[in-house]
Design an enzyme around this catalytic site. Structure first.
Site, PDB file in Angstrom:
ATOM      1  N   HIS A 307      33.548  49.130  37.375  1.00  0.00           N
ATOM      2  CA  HIS A 307      34.011  48.816  38.723  1.00  0.00           C
ATOM      3  C   HIS A 307      34.081  50.098  39.524  1.00  0.00           C
ATOM      4  O   HIS A 307      34.414  51.153  38.971  1.00  0.00           O
ATOM      5  CB  HIS A 307      35.394  48.129  38.671  1.00  0.00           C
ATOM      6  CG  HIS A 307      35.702  47.402  39.924  1.00  0.00           C
ATOM      7  ND1 HIS A 307      36.217  48.027  41.029  1.00  0.00           N
ATOM      8  CD2 HIS A 307      35.519  46.105  40.266  1.00  0.00           C
ATOM      9  CE1 HIS A 307      36.358  47.136  41.996  1.00  0.00           C
ATOM     10  NE2 HIS A 307      35.930  45.966  41.562  1.00  0.00           N
ATOM     11  N   ASP A 364      34.468  39.539  37.059  1.00  0.00           N
ATOM     12  CA  ASP A 364      33.304  38.660  36.945  1.00  0.00           C
ATOM     13  C   ASP A 364      32.919  38.376  35.504  1.00  0.00           C
ATOM     14  O   ASP A 364      32.199  37.421  35.224  1.00  0.00           O
ATOM     15  CB  ASP A 364      32.102  39.278  37.678  1.00  0.00           C
ATOM     16  CG  ASP A 364      32.276  39.168  39.173  1.00  0.00           C
ATOM     17  OD1 ASP A 364      32.878  38.186  39.614  1.00  0.00           O
ATOM     18  OD2 ASP A 364      31.812  40.064  39.885  1.00  0.00           O
TER      19      ASP A 364
HETATM   20  N1  CMC Z   1      26.494  49.138  32.194  1.00  0.00           N
HETATM   21  C1  CMC Z   1      26.067  50.348  31.768  1.00  0.00           C
HETATM   22  N2  CMC Z   1      26.347  51.504  32.396  1.00  0.00           N
HETATM   23  C2  CMC Z   1      27.089  51.442  33.512  1.00  0.00           C
HETATM   24  C3  CMC Z   1      27.572  50.212  34.003  1.00  0.00           C
HETATM   25  C4  CMC Z   1      27.249  49.042  33.295  1.00  0.00           C
HETATM   26  N3  CMC Z   1      27.693  47.847  33.739  1.00  0.00           N
HETATM   27  N4  CMC Z   1      28.291  50.441  35.137  1.00  0.00           N
HETATM   28  C5  CMC Z   1      28.253  51.763  35.330  1.00  0.00           C
HETATM   29  N5  CMC Z   1      27.551  52.386  34.355  1.00  0.00           N
HETATM   30  C6  CMC Z   1      27.361  53.836  34.170  1.00  0.00           C
HETATM   31  C7  CMC Z   1      26.346  54.382  35.147  1.00  0.00           C
HETATM   32  O1  CMC Z   1      25.033  54.356  34.614  1.00  0.00           O
HETATM   33  C8  CMC Z   1      26.876  55.766  35.360  1.00  0.00           C
HETATM   34  O2  CMC Z   1      26.534  56.533  34.231  1.00  0.00           O
HETATM   35  P1  CMC Z   1      26.231  58.132  34.370  1.00  0.00           P
HETATM   36  O3  CMC Z   1      27.518  58.745  34.819  1.00  0.00           O
HETATM   37  O4  CMC Z   1      25.815  58.538  32.997  1.00  0.00           O
HETATM   38  O5  CMC Z   1      25.125  58.246  35.381  1.00  0.00           O
HETATM   39  C9  CMC Z   1      28.395  55.604  35.326  1.00  0.00           C
HETATM   40  O6  CMC Z   1      28.610  54.445  34.494  1.00  0.00           O
HETATM   41  C10 CMC Z   1      29.033  55.381  36.703  1.00  0.00           C
HETATM   42  O7  CMC Z   1      28.377  54.273  37.314  1.00  0.00           O
HETATM   43  P2  CMC Z   1      28.055  54.154  38.862  1.00  0.00           P
HETATM   44  O8  CMC Z   1      26.909  53.217  39.040  1.00  0.00           O
HETATM   45  O9  CMC Z   1      27.962  55.516  39.463  1.00  0.00           O
HETATM   46  O10 CMC Z   1      29.402  53.492  39.371  1.00  0.00           O
HETATM   47  P3  CMC Z   1      29.589  52.726  40.728  1.00  0.00           P
HETATM   48  O11 CMC Z   1      31.030  52.858  41.075  1.00  0.00           O
HETATM   49  O12 CMC Z   1      28.588  53.168  41.748  1.00  0.00           O
HETATM   50  O13 CMC Z   1      29.235  51.206  40.353  1.00  0.00           O
HETATM   51  C11 CMC Z   1      29.395  48.960  39.674  1.00  0.00           C
HETATM   52  C12 CMC Z   1      30.162  50.224  40.100  1.00  0.00           C
HETATM   53  C13 CMC Z   1      30.389  47.790  39.608  1.00  0.00           C
HETATM   54  C14 CMC Z   1      28.339  48.613  40.734  1.00  0.00           C
HETATM   55  C15 CMC Z   1      28.735  49.212  38.290  1.00  0.00           C
HETATM   56  O14 CMC Z   1      29.720  49.475  37.318  1.00  0.00           O
HETATM   57  C16 CMC Z   1      27.847  48.047  37.845  1.00  0.00           C
HETATM   58  O15 CMC Z   1      26.666  47.994  38.221  1.00  0.00           O
HETATM   59  N6  CMC Z   1      28.419  47.074  37.048  1.00  0.00           N
HETATM   60  C17 CMC Z   1      27.677  45.888  36.685  1.00  0.00           C
HETATM   61  C18 CMC Z   1      27.733  44.889  37.826  1.00  0.00           C
HETATM   62  C19 CMC Z   1      29.079  44.218  37.985  1.00  0.00           C
HETATM   63  O16 CMC Z   1      29.663  43.773  37.007  1.00  0.00           O
HETATM   64  N7  CMC Z   1      29.549  44.099  39.242  1.00  0.00           N
HETATM   65  C20 CMC Z   1      30.786  43.409  39.566  1.00  0.00           C
HETATM   66  C21 CMC Z   1      31.845  44.310  40.112  1.00  0.00           C
HETATM   67  S1  CMC Z   1      33.472  43.512  40.097  1.00  0.00           S
HETATM   68  C22 CMC Z   1      33.367  42.251  41.253  1.00  0.00           C
HETATM   69  C23 CMC Z   1      33.334  42.720  42.649  1.00  0.00           C
HETATM   70  O17 CMC Z   1      34.306  43.316  43.093  1.00  0.00           O
HETATM   71  O18 CMC Z   1      32.317  42.458  43.312  1.00  0.00           O
END
Ligand code: CMC
Length: 428
Positions: A307, A364
């Site tokens: 998240h 989710d």
């Molecule tokens: N699986 C594997 N690796 C992940 C995941 C995941 N679900 N989420 C983040 N990471 C890794 C990412 O690759 C990065 O690694 P590194 O530091 O080595 O480059 C690190 O964790 C930080 O991730 P980020 O993408 O920079 O984090 P963000 O804050 O931009 O993204 C997120 C947050 C929710 C978009 C992301 O965690 C994600 O894509 N999760 C899966 C989709 C999901 O479940 N979304 C629902 C969010 S909750 C409901 C809502 O509020 O909408």
């Protein structure tokens, strides 16, 4: 005395006022920085940028706190109802008995949509994703209520639009499903509560009696409460920024639905179940998928994990997980996908990659499992999220308009070509 920070740049120093929130969060107010120093700030994805000062929802991602208007999400999920929470978010206080009755009556009065909406609905192919249909139908409401186009009209007019959208969204959501199933639409029954009415319009048929299962209706109400607002997330920010151009509430919410649709936001609940199904069909080898999620050369992510703001746990996920167990037990549902979900959670929570990055199951991850147990089809999951998030969008839009916030218009750092001469097509 108000605090300031100091910026040193190119031999000069600049004072930056520090804004403090009621929960002691601190922010640099950089609105004057460009005028004074020529600098702008750069923060892709607004990871560390506050876009507004808001009194609606407080969230502390480190400590896993979520409160609507000061009330803990745990209390609201246990003791309140979705309609009461909607009132709280939109008008700022919990309603009195009279206020709640009046609010409910006004909503009930507006649940029908114009008959011509059906012809718009008929124009969609049955394969249309219900989120696209819902977003279009909400936008189409501007055509039926042209006075709503001007959000600067009287307070009463704006409030009428708020009531209408709260009343009509369940009808439009259920009808978007009926379109998918090529079934006749079911009209609202105003003797039913908000969730029961929606369930009847979704699963019932116009020709038959339909008894809503109270376990299902109660579980849905709780889910909607948990989704009702989440401060400046992608879709709420979209609603605010669209509304900041003085676009109507219907247009702004329609844009919010589109923003919610993506799998990194609300679309994750659909993506979670699809992922769990894919793992099951592939023989149930969970560690293979955990390895894929960790592999930087593979774009696969564990849907429902991670998240932007919660880095320890998502308080909504804790409540939903418990609710999921209860609902599955009450309904006697045995779901092989649920077993995969539990094993996946166990493996990922112990895995160094996920622990180091603070990646925990989010709301989710479990909501998809409950929706599935409630009999809601997978591509309607994100529509359910939209139903829940509606009061939040409305509250965010209303606050932004009442505070007369300026049009949202970020800046950029241009990295393209510098000026070059036009080359005639024959010479390229
Ligand atoms: N699986 C594997 N690796 C992940 C995941 C995941 N679900 N989420 C983040 N990471 C890794 C990412 O690759 C990065 O690694 P590194 O530091 O080595 O480059 C690190 O964790 C930080 O991730 P980020 O993408 O920079 O984090 P963000 O804050 O931009 O993204 C997120 C947050 C929710 C978009 C992301 O965690 C994600 O894509 N999760 C899966 C989709 C999901 O479940 N979304 C629902 C969010 S909750 C409901 C809502 O509020 O909408």
């Amino acid at each position: 005395m108000s605090k300031t920070a100091e910026l040193h740049y190119d031999g000069k120093s600049y004072q930056i006022p520090v804004v403090e929130g009621t929960e002691n969060e601190k922010a640099l107010d950089i609105s004057r920085i460009r005028a004074e120093s020529g600098l702008i700030t750069l923060d892709k994805g607004f990871k560390n940028t506050g876009s507004t000062e808001s009194a609606i929802t407080f969230l502390n991602g480190e400590e896993g706190i979520l409160r609507y208007r000061g009330y803990a999400i745990e209390d609201l999920a246990e003791k309140s109802s979705f309609i009461e929470v909607a009132f709280l978010l939109i008008y700022g206080e919990l309603p009195t008995t009279e206020e709640l009755k009046d609010f409910q009556e006004r909503i009930v009065h507006h649940t029908l949509v114009h008959e011509d909406v059906k012809s718009i609905l008929d124009g969609f192919p049955s394969k249309a994703h219900p989120m696209g249909v819902l977003s279009s139908l909400v936008s189409s409401l501007t055509a039926f209520y042209p006075k709503s186009l001007d959000p600067n009209r009287s307070k009463e007019q704006v409030d009428g639009t708020i009531i209408r959208i709260l009343a009509k969204l369940p009808t439009l959501a259920a009808w978007s499903y009926k379109n998918r199933m090529r079934q006749p639409v079911v009209y609202p029954n105003n003797n039913l509560d908000y969730c029961s009415n929606f369930l009847r319009m979704m699963f019932g048929l116009p020709t038959e009696e339909f008894d809503v299962n109270p376990v299902v209706s109660k579980a849905l109400d709780k889910l909607l409460i948990l989704h009702a607002d989440h401060e400046q997330n992608c879709s709420a920010s979209t609603v605010r920024i669209v509304g900041s151009s003085h676009a109507s509430l219907y247009a702004s919410v329609s844009a919010g639905i589109a923003a919610l649709w993506g799998p990194l936001h609300g679309g994750a609940n659909q993506a979670v179940i699809e992922m769990l199904e894919a793992i099951r069909k592939d023989g149930g080898d969970i560690s293979k998928y955990v390895a894929k999620a960790k592999d930087k050369s593979d774009s696969f992510r564990l849907m429902g994990f991670g998240h932007r703001v919660y880095k320890n746990f998502d308080p909504r996920a804790t409540i939903i997980k418990k609710a999921a167990d209860e609902v599955l037990a009450e309904l006697g549902v045995k779901d092989p996908v649920l077993d995969i979900a539990k094993q996946l959670e166990e493996i990922a929570l112990k895995d160094e990659y996920f622990v180091a990055r603070g990646l925990y199951p989010n709301v989710d991850f479990y909501s998809g499992i409950i929706y599935r147990a409630l009999g809601i089809p997978t591509d309607m999951f994100t529509v359910m999220f939209a139903l829940g998030r509606l009061p939040g969008w409305v509250a965010q839009w209303k606050e932004m308009r009442e505070n007369n916030e300026p049009i949202g218009r970020p800046r950029q750092v241009y990295q393209g070509h510098t000026r070059r001469d036009y080359v005639n097509i024959a010479n390229r």
